[in-house]
Write a protein that holds these residues in place. Structure first.
Motif, short mmCIF file in Angstrom:
data_model
loop_
_atom_site.label_atom_id
_atom_site.label_comp_id
_atom_site.label_asym_id
_atom_site.label_seq_id
_atom_site.Cartn_x
_atom_site.Cartn_y
_atom_site.Cartn_z
N ASP A 1 0.85 -1.18 0.00
CA ASP A 1 0.00 0.00 0.00
C ASP A 1 0.89 1.24 0.00
OD1 ASP A 1 -2.95 0.90 1.92
OD2 ASP A 1 -1.82 2.05 0.46
N PRO A 2 0.77 2.09 -1.02
CA PRO A 2 1.66 3.25 -1.08
C PRO A 2 1.28 4.36 -0.11
CG PRO A 2 0.08 3.30 -2.89
CD PRO A 2 -0.14 2.01 -2.17
N ARG A 3 0.09 4.31 0.46
CA ARG A 3 -0.35 5.39 1.33
C ARG A 3 0.20 5.20 2.74
NH1 ARG A 3 -5.91 4.91 0.92
NH2 ARG A 3 -5.92 6.29 -0.90
N GLY A 4 0.78 6.23 3.32
CA GLY A 4 1.32 6.16 4.66
C GLY A 4 0.24 6.13 5.72
N LYS A 5 0.61 5.71 6.93
CA LYS A 5 -0.36 5.59 8.01
C LYS A 5 -1.03 6.91 8.33
CE LYS A 5 0.75 4.93 12.49
NZ LYS A 5 1.17 4.24 13.73
N ALA A 6 -0.26 7.99 8.36
CA ALA A 6 -0.82 9.30 8.71
C ALA A 6 -1.88 9.73 7.70
CB ALA A 6 0.29 10.33 8.81
N GLU A 7 -1.61 9.47 6.43
CA GLU A 7 -2.58 9.86 5.39
C GLU A 7 -3.85 9.02 5.50
OE1 GLU A 7 -2.94 10.23 0.50
OE2 GLU A 7 -1.07 9.52 1.42
N THR A 8 -3.68 7.73 5.75
CA THR A 8 -4.86 6.87 5.92
C THR A 8 -5.69 7.30 7.12
OG1 THR A 8 -3.68 5.00 4.95
CG2 THR A 8 -5.61 4.49 6.27
N LEU A 9 -5.02 7.64 8.21
CA LEU A 9 -5.73 8.08 9.41
C LEU A 9 -6.48 9.38 9.15
CD1 LEU A 9 -6.35 7.68 12.40
CD2 LEU A 9 -4.21 8.85 12.95
N ALA A 10 -5.85 10.30 8.44
CA ALA A 10 -6.52 11.57 8.13
C ALA A 10 -7.75 11.35 7.27
CB ALA A 10 -5.53 12.51 7.42
N LEU A 11 -7.63 10.46 6.28
CA LEU A 11 -8.79 10.15 5.43
C LEU A 11 -9.90 9.50 6.24
CD1 LEU A 11 -7.04 8.83 2.19
CD2 LEU A 11 -8.64 10.75 2.33
N ARG A 12 -9.53 8.58 7.11
CA ARG A 12 -10.54 7.92 7.95
C ARG A 12 -11.28 8.93 8.81
NH1 ARG A 12 -11.26 2.45 10.42
NH2 ARG A 12 -12.49 2.80 12.31
N ARG B 1 -11.77 11.98 8.22
CA ARG B 1 -12.62 12.85 7.39
C ARG B 1 -13.85 12.12 6.87
NH1 ARG B 1 -12.58 14.18 1.88
NH2 ARG B 1 -10.56 13.20 1.48
N LEU B 2 -13.70 10.83 6.57
CA LEU B 2 -14.76 10.11 5.86
C LEU B 2 -15.63 9.21 6.73
CD1 LEU B 2 -12.61 9.09 2.77
CD2 LEU B 2 -14.38 10.86 2.83
N LEU B 3 -15.11 8.79 7.88
CA LEU B 3 -15.86 7.88 8.73
C LEU B 3 -16.27 8.56 10.03
CD1 LEU B 3 -13.80 4.57 8.36
CD2 LEU B 3 -15.65 5.43 6.93
N SER B 4 -17.36 8.07 10.60
CA SER B 4 -17.84 8.62 11.87
C SER B 4 -16.88 8.28 13.01
CB SER B 4 -19.22 8.04 12.18
OG SER B 4 -19.59 8.30 13.52
N ASP B 5 -16.78 9.18 13.98
CA ASP B 5 -15.96 8.93 15.16
C ASP B 5 -16.52 7.78 16.00
OD1 ASP B 5 -14.20 10.91 14.50
OD2 ASP B 5 -15.03 12.41 15.87
N SER B 6 -17.79 7.42 15.78
CA SER B 6 -18.36 6.29 16.52
C SER B 6 -17.81 4.96 16.00
CB SER B 6 -19.89 6.31 16.44
OG SER B 6 -20.32 6.19 15.10
N CYS B 7 -17.18 4.96 14.83
CA CYS B 7 -16.50 3.76 14.30
C CYS B 7 -15.07 3.80 14.82
CB CYS B 7 -16.53 3.76 12.77
SG CYS B 7 -18.18 3.79 12.06
N ARG B 8 -14.87 3.21 15.98
CA ARG B 8 -13.63 3.41 16.72
C ARG B 8 -12.52 2.44 16.30
NH1 ARG B 8 -16.53 4.10 22.66
NH2 ARG B 8 -17.62 6.05 22.15
#
Length: 450
Positions: A4-15, A17-24
């Protein structure tokens, strides 16, 4: 497969932005990005290997090649709904029937444990003509609205208890009403269910079902005393209700001694309905309800079809059959018994050494380690348990907590978890607890040494 070329920080930022905080996430302060799994191990994007002690969904091991092959092979040929004749669904039902008491001979296939428990509730209400449900305190039976209503673990933080839901005490012999020194805890806790039933009937209400996890999990890895289920079933049946055994967390050989955890309650004990999920598909969305001819016939009498778009598909049933094949071929039920016995003994040795360990309980590869702040009060050591989980993660071991006090370290690893894995985890726990006793000393039990 390419990394996966995407770094952890980028994936976390996307998550975020796109997913609810209730999805922990696990470890929200420093989440792990997992990109691969094999057996009892998970791997992050840097290739670091983590020992997975908690994933009971990957029952026979992450990405087991025979399960993957079964799914892929069937996907290349056909995947459609169960309205067409197909051998996989009947072969799978037949194989499951061979693991269960003869009375449980009718099967419904679904996609998740929540769907299975929701259907079990419908079946019970249709068969009995009653509405009310008795559950155990701290129980969790799924995320659908119907199941949140019968899950004290959830409804106490939401809309509260419905008038048709009745809560009996958890049969916990370490923290509950009747403890390890009681001469007959099974009878005493069953008597509490009878008291609930009597109270319901005095109000003019009628019980459809008693729902119970065969080994309560989110309640803190609880092992109900032997004989409890048969006595409870007697009270529930006398009131016209059905006994529903939720095996979603603990079925398919996890307890070692038996294939189903309800069988720990005696060879003659048979629930009216059994629900299955999680481990049944090793990560593929499969679930099942098994029940009696009488219950199924009552459901059919409505004239309303039961259809599940994806439940019982050729691929899902191929996966289910493969899981059963691997369990038998690799003798994983016996493996769970032997490895679980070693792990329990190692943990009991730690209990003798570290006063913060108040209780070690479990069977097979379903084990809880109850951490306490004070030996007299057994106050949950919540912060210390969280600290332990964090330190284990630093040592590339994945463990988590459960129980009302979030202080019970829970072991529910893939069934291929080995004796070497058990020794490795317990050695790390010993090192961390010793360090906590020397440096953290945040509660009385960390300041005591036997």
């Amino acid at each position: 497969m390419a990394a996966d070329p995407r770094g952890k920080a980028e994936t976390l930022a996307l998550r975020r932005r796109l997913l609810s905080d209730s999805c922990r996430l696990f470890y929200p302060e420093d989440p792990i990005k997992i990109v691969r799994g094999q057996g009892q191990y998970l791997y992050d994007e840097q290739g670091a290997e983590y020992l997975d002690c908690i994933n009971n969904v990957a029952h026979v091991g992450h990405c087991h090649p025979l399960v993957v092959q079964a799914a892929h092979g069937q996907n290349q040929v056909l995947n459609t709904n169960s309205r067409y004749l197909h051998d996989n669904i009947v072969d799978y039902a037949q194989r499951l029937s061979e693991t269960l008491p003869q009375k449980l001979c009718v099967f419904y296939f679904l996609n998740s444990g929540s769907e299975a428990n929701d259907l079990a509730l419908r079946l019970a209400r249709q068969y009995t003509g009653h509405w009310d449900v008795v559950v155990l305190d701290h129980a969790y039976h799924g995320h659908l609205s119907s199941l949140i209503d019968i899950s004290p673990y959830k409804f106490r933080d939401l809309d509260g208890q419905k008038e048709w839901v009745h809560v009996a005490p958890l049969p916990d012999t370490y923290r509950g009403l009747y403890r390890e020194d009681h001469p007959n805890p099974a009878g005493a806790y069953a008597g509490e269910v009878k008291r609930v039933v009597n109270s319901v009937q005095e109000k003019g209400r009628k019980i459809a079902a008693f729902f119970v996890e065969s080994l309560p999990s989110v309640a803190g890895q609880i092992i109900p005393p032997a004989g409890y289920f048969p006595e409870v079933a007697e009270h529930i049946h006398r009131a016209g209700g059905l006994f529903v055994a939720d095996e979603i967390q603990v079925g398919f050989g996890r307890v070692g001694k038996h294939f189903w955890a309800f069988q720990l309650q005696g060879e003659d004990f048979v629930p009216d309905i059994v629900t299955m999920g999680k481990s049944i598909g090793n990560g593929h969305p499969v679930a099942c309800v098994a029940t009696t001819q009488a219950v199924a016939r009552a459901f059919e009498a409505t004239g309303v079809e039961y259809f599940n778009t994806f439940g019982g598909s050729p691929v899902s049933c191929a996966v289910g059959l493969a899981v059963l094949h691997v369990l038998e071929k690799e003798q994983l039920q016996a493996h769970a018994a032997s490895v679980g016995s070693v792990l329990m003994e190692l943990l009991r040795q730690q209990k003798a050494k570290h006063p913060i360990i108040g209780d070690v309980r479990g069977i097979g590869l379903f084990i809880g380690v109850d951490l306490i702040k004070d030996e007299a009060t057994r106050k949950p050591a919540t912060e210390e348990a969280n600290y332990m989980v964090s330190r284990l993660k630093e040592n590339y071991i994945l463990l988590s907590t459960d129980g009302p006090g979030r202080n019970v370290l829970k072991f529910k690893p893939p069934m291929c978890f080995s004796v070497d894995n058990a020794r490795h985890v317990v050695a790390k726990m010993d090192t961390i607890l010793t360090d906590m006793e020397e440096k953290v000393r945040s509660c009385e039990t960390l300041r005591l040494r036997p």
